[in-house]
Design a protein around this motif. Structure first.
Motif, mmCIF file in Angstrom:
data_model
loop_
_atom_site.group_PDB
_atom_site.id
_atom_site.type_symbol
_atom_site.label_atom_id
_atom_site.label_comp_id
_atom_site.label_asym_id
_atom_site.label_seq_id
_atom_site.Cartn_x
_atom_site.Cartn_y
_atom_site.Cartn_z
ATOM 1 N N GLN A 1 34.379 -17.143 6.385
ATOM 2 C CA GLN A 1 34.606 -15.803 5.837
ATOM 3 C C GLN A 1 33.286 -15.082 5.595
ATOM 4 O O GLN A 1 33.130 -13.903 5.932
ATOM 5 N N PHE A 2 32.322 -15.792 5.009
ATOM 6 C CA PHE A 2 31.024 -15.181 4.726
ATOM 7 C C PHE A 2 30.325 -14.751 6.014
ATOM 8 O O PHE A 2 29.797 -13.634 6.106
ATOM 9 N N ILE A 3 30.319 -15.610 7.021
ATOM 10 C CA ILE A 3 29.627 -15.300 8.273
ATOM 11 C C ILE A 3 30.330 -14.168 9.002
ATOM 12 O O ILE A 3 29.681 -13.275 9.578
ATOM 13 N N THR A 4 31.671 -14.171 8.978
ATOM 14 C CA THR A 4 32.417 -13.078 9.619
ATOM 15 C C THR A 4 32.097 -11.747 8.955
ATOM 16 O O THR A 4 31.943 -10.720 9.634
ATOM 17 N N GLU A 5 32.005 -11.751 7.621
ATOM 18 C CA GLU A 5 31.643 -10.517 6.916
ATOM 19 C C GLU A 5 30.242 -10.063 7.303
ATOM 20 O O GLU A 5 30.003 -8.855 7.473
ATOM 21 N N ILE B 1 28.743 -10.623 10.160
ATOM 22 C CA ILE B 1 28.800 -10.107 11.535
ATOM 23 C C ILE B 1 29.409 -8.712 11.552
ATOM 24 O O ILE B 1 28.916 -7.803 12.226
ATOM 25 N N THR B 2 30.505 -8.527 10.811
ATOM 26 C CA THR B 2 31.143 -7.211 10.740
ATOM 27 C C THR B 2 30.188 -6.173 10.187
ATOM 28 O O THR B 2 30.110 -5.039 10.675
ATOM 29 N N HIS B 3 29.448 -6.559 9.157
ATOM 30 C CA HIS B 3 28.474 -5.637 8.568
ATOM 31 C C HIS B 3 27.391 -5.280 9.578
ATOM 32 O O HIS B 3 26.978 -4.113 9.677
ATOM 33 N N ALA B 4 26.924 -6.292 10.349
ATOM 34 C CA ALA B 4 25.883 -6.033 11.346
ATOM 35 C C ALA B 4 26.394 -5.135 12.465
ATOM 36 O O ALA B 4 25.673 -4.263 12.958
ATOM 37 N N GLU B 5 27.664 -5.320 12.881
ATOM 38 C CA GLU B 5 28.214 -4.511 13.965
ATOM 39 C C GLU B 5 28.486 -3.082 13.544
ATOM 40 O O GLU B 5 28.396 -2.150 14.356
ATOM 41 N N SER B 6 28.863 -2.888 12.279
ATOM 42 C CA SER B 6 29.213 -1.549 11.812
ATOM 43 C C SER B 6 28.040 -0.799 11.202
ATOM 44 O O SER B 6 28.185 0.363 10.818
ATOM 45 N N MET B 7 26.906 -1.435 11.099
ATOM 46 C CA MET B 7 25.755 -0.811 10.459
ATOM 47 C C MET B 7 25.225 0.309 11.339
ATOM 48 O O MET B 7 24.969 0.115 12.531
ATOM 49 N N SER C 1 18.540 -10.457 7.958
ATOM 50 C CA SER C 1 19.883 -11.023 7.842
ATOM 51 C C SER C 1 20.061 -12.246 8.723
ATOM 52 O O SER C 1 21.000 -13.029 8.522
ATOM 53 N N ILE C 2 19.186 -12.428 9.699
ATOM 54 C CA ILE C 2 19.253 -13.625 10.542
ATOM 55 C C ILE C 2 19.104 -14.876 9.685
ATOM 56 O O ILE C 2 19.646 -15.945 10.009
ATOM 57 N N ALA D 1 26.571 -16.189 17.311
ATOM 58 C CA ALA D 1 27.026 -14.848 17.692
ATOM 59 C C ALA D 1 26.479 -13.797 16.734
ATOM 60 O O ALA D 1 26.052 -12.708 17.151
ATOM 61 N N GLY D 2 26.498 -14.112 15.424
ATOM 62 C CA GLY D 2 25.936 -13.168 14.462
ATOM 63 C C GLY D 2 24.453 -12.954 14.666
ATOM 64 O O GLY D 2 23.960 -11.821 14.585
ATOM 65 N N ARG D 3 23.759 -14.037 14.937
ATOM 66 C CA ARG D 3 22.320 -13.921 15.200
ATOM 67 C C ARG D 3 22.073 -13.076 16.449
ATOM 68 O O ARG D 3 21.178 -12.219 16.471
ATOM 69 N N SER D 4 22.868 -13.336 17.499
ATOM 70 C CA SER D 4 22.711 -12.576 18.745
ATOM 71 C C SER D 4 23.047 -11.099 18.533
ATOM 72 O O SER D 4 22.395 -10.224 19.112
ATOM 73 N N THR D 5 24.061 -10.839 17.698
ATOM 74 C CA THR D 5 24.435 -9.445 17.422
ATOM 75 C C THR D 5 23.289 -8.699 16.768
ATOM 76 O O THR D 5 22.949 -7.575 17.156
ATOM 77 N N ILE D 6 22.678 -9.325 15.756
ATOM 78 C CA ILE D 6 21.573 -8.659 15.070
ATOM 79 C C ILE D 6 20.382 -8.488 16.010
ATOM 80 O O ILE D 6 19.749 -7.417 16.053
#
Length: 554
Positions: free
Chosen positions: A357-361, A363-369, A377-378, A447-452
């Motif tokens: 849940q924390f990591i998904t949040e 990722i969502t924050h990084a995508e919508s920023m 954030s990495i 995926a979150g790291r790659s997104t950022i």
């Protein structure tokens, strides 16, 4: 009285034997036990006068026999398992004198299989008494107290080889501790909090060996994970081993969690400013199949609905066995650990749910920023990934235990039985599921790291393109001005003011105009159509080069 003196003599001999093995290091370094030096030092602590606290054992005519004294938390929980398959009898001990007097009775639990819990911090007297009672290998204590330094230095002896570990099972239990909702802490604050907690844990480990005033039965915290300002996650361990007593056996389980009424054992980070009275543990939920309609277990007390939840792991030793089939457990030692495996899997999966849940949040924050993402954030993803990798290694070690280290456990059961195949299959399925979940969340971290990183690269490219366009416009404007004024300045500097119209020289000013205007036009064409001219010149030169080559060949 004679039996108590015999127990005391055996206790001293138990420690002396270890000290003698340690002192043999200089004469026989290959076969000594010098790495247990600090454990031996711990076992030789000054003992309290236990005789003044001695009391007769309580009667055993009740299902739960509390051989305890108000004030100190229990350190030993004994479950004597009847052969009839009924629920076992629980005896608690929080006074070493009472325990020594009880085990001096040679008939104590002689005809029963047992599961015995050791809860929290030990004392030298407790460990020596337990070691004498079950003739334990000192390495069981050493493996559980692996945060203590070994010998005079760290000789990296724990964990050890499976053949030397006497089939000791280690389980890591994460416990989620709530601080408060929506407590935002920035990255610098989180790093400072983690550093504070690590420093406090190291200090507590150093004091563990010298501190003789701490009451046994208090909790030990191995690690602390901080992912946000809303909660902590503390990690504790429990060790289980099988001890055979002729045709009977005892399963010993030592858990880090004691029975405490406060949260003083939890390191507090100054950055988070968490008030002790606001801390609350996340419950661990596991139960029997509800279709079986089990009997309702006794409630610990109604209390206030706003009362905070105590640590579930600390309640396990005193409330063990609600989900166990005691008919099978009476003859199969592995079945007695079924609830430990279930508790471990339930606590692990809740921690994984929290991390997912924390990591998904994040990722969502990084995508919508909107705008440039926070490259710092990495660190969230890297921190979570390191914990997940460590937990996956722990899961794999448990799977290896189930696959290869159960020979002694199976030999303790009657020859007509073997470790429950269905139970093994269920445990392996649950652990395989946990390992799969861990790998999936690790992929989420990646995926979150790659997104950022991707968003950062896009923003960097966008900013670079804007800067390049600005520089190109400025360069173009400067070039235009240069090509306009430079010819004029050049012509003016050549001719000076020596024109007939100005009364100087013999040249006419129209000559200046006739030279300047064509030169100006040429410069403008060169600036605006320079690329085309360059390309045209290239074609001409290539054509001349080909003709020259043909001429040379001819």
């Amino acid at each position: 009285m004679a039996d108590s003196e015999a127990i005391e003599a055996e206790t001293q001999e138990y420690t002396k034997w270890l000290v003698a093995r340690i002192r043999s290091f200089h004469s026989d370094p290959l076969h000594s036990a010098a790495y247990l030096g600090n454990l031996a030092q711990f076992l030789q602590r000054p003992r309290h006068n236990s005789a003044r606290n001695a009391r007769s054992p309580a009667s055993r005519d009740h299902k739960t026999n509390r051989a305890t004294k108000e004030g100190n938390p229990p350190f030993i929980y004994e479950y004597a398992i009847p052969n009839t398959g009924t629920e076992p009898q629980l005896t608690k001990f929080n006074e070493i004198a009472t325990y020594k007097e009880t085990i001096s009775d040679k008939a104590h639990n002689l005809n029963f299989n047992e599961i015995v819990f050791l809860a929290g911090r030990p004392s030298a007297e407790w460990l020596c008494a337990i070691g004498v009672r079950y003739k334990l290998d000192h390495r069981f204590f050493h493996q559980h107290l692996n945060f203590l330094p070994t010998g005079k230095r760290d000789w990296f002896t724990a964990p050890t080889l499976p053949s030397r570990s006497r089939n000791v099972l280690r389980l890591c239990i994460p416990s989620i501790l709530f601080i408060g909702e929506h407590r935002y802490v920035n990255l610098d604050g989180l790093k400072k909090s983690r550093s504070d907690c690590d420093r406090q844990l190291r200090q507590r480990f150093r004091r563990f060996q010298e501190d003789t005033s701490t009451v046994p039965g208090q909790s030990i915290v191995r690690r602390m994970n901080i992912h946000s300002g809303d909660n902590y996650v503390i990690e504790q361990e429990l060790s289980a081993c099988l001890h055979k007593r002729g045709d009977k056996w005892t399963v010993l389980v030592w858990t880090d969690s004691g029975e405490e009424k406060d949260f003083d054992f939890i390191p507090g980070a100054n950055t988070l400013k968490a008030a002790v009275d606001r801390l609350d543990f996340c419950p661990i939920f596991f139960e029997k199949d509800l279709s079986e309609k089990p009997a309702t277990p006794p409630l610990a007390g109604t209390g206030s609905q706003t009362a905070r939840v105590n640590q579930p792991l600390s309640s396990l030793p005193g409330n063990y066995g609600y989900t166990i089939d005691w008919r099978r457990a009476a003859t199969d030692p592995l079945s007695t650990l079924q609830e430990l495996f279930t508790f471990h899997a339930a606590s692990e999966v809740q921690y994984l749910n929290m991390l997912e849940q924390f990591i998904t949040e994040q990722i969502t924050h990084a995508e919508s920023m909107s705008g440039e993402p926070e490259i710092g954030s990495i660190l969230h993803f890297d921190y979570a990934k390191s914990i997940l990798v460590r937990h996956d290694a722990h899961i794999q070690s448990i799977l290896c235990f189930l696959q290869s280290d159960l020979q002694d456990w199976g030999k303790a059961a009657p020859q007509t039985q073997s470790p429950d195949g269905d139970l093994l299959s269920t445990l392996q399925t649950d652990l395989g599921y946990l390992s799969t979940r861990i790998h999936n969340i690790i992929e989420l971290c990646e995926a979150g790291r790659s997104t950022i990183m991707s968003n950062t690269s896009i923003e960097e490219n966008k900013r670079s393109n804007e800067q390049a366009a600005l520089v190109a416009d400025l360069t173009k404007a400067t070039t235009r001005l240069t090509f306009i004024f430079l010819p004029i300045s050049f012509v003016t500097s050549v001719f000076g003011m020596n024109f007939r119209q100005f009364g100087q020289g013999a040249l006419s000013i129209w000559l200046w105009v006739a030279i300047t205007l064509p030169l100006l036009v040429f410069c403008i064409v060169l600036v605006e159509r320079g690329g085309y001219i360059k390309k045209l010149l290239g074609k001409v030169l290539n054509s001349l080069g080909e003709n020259f080559d043909r001429f040379v060949c001819w």
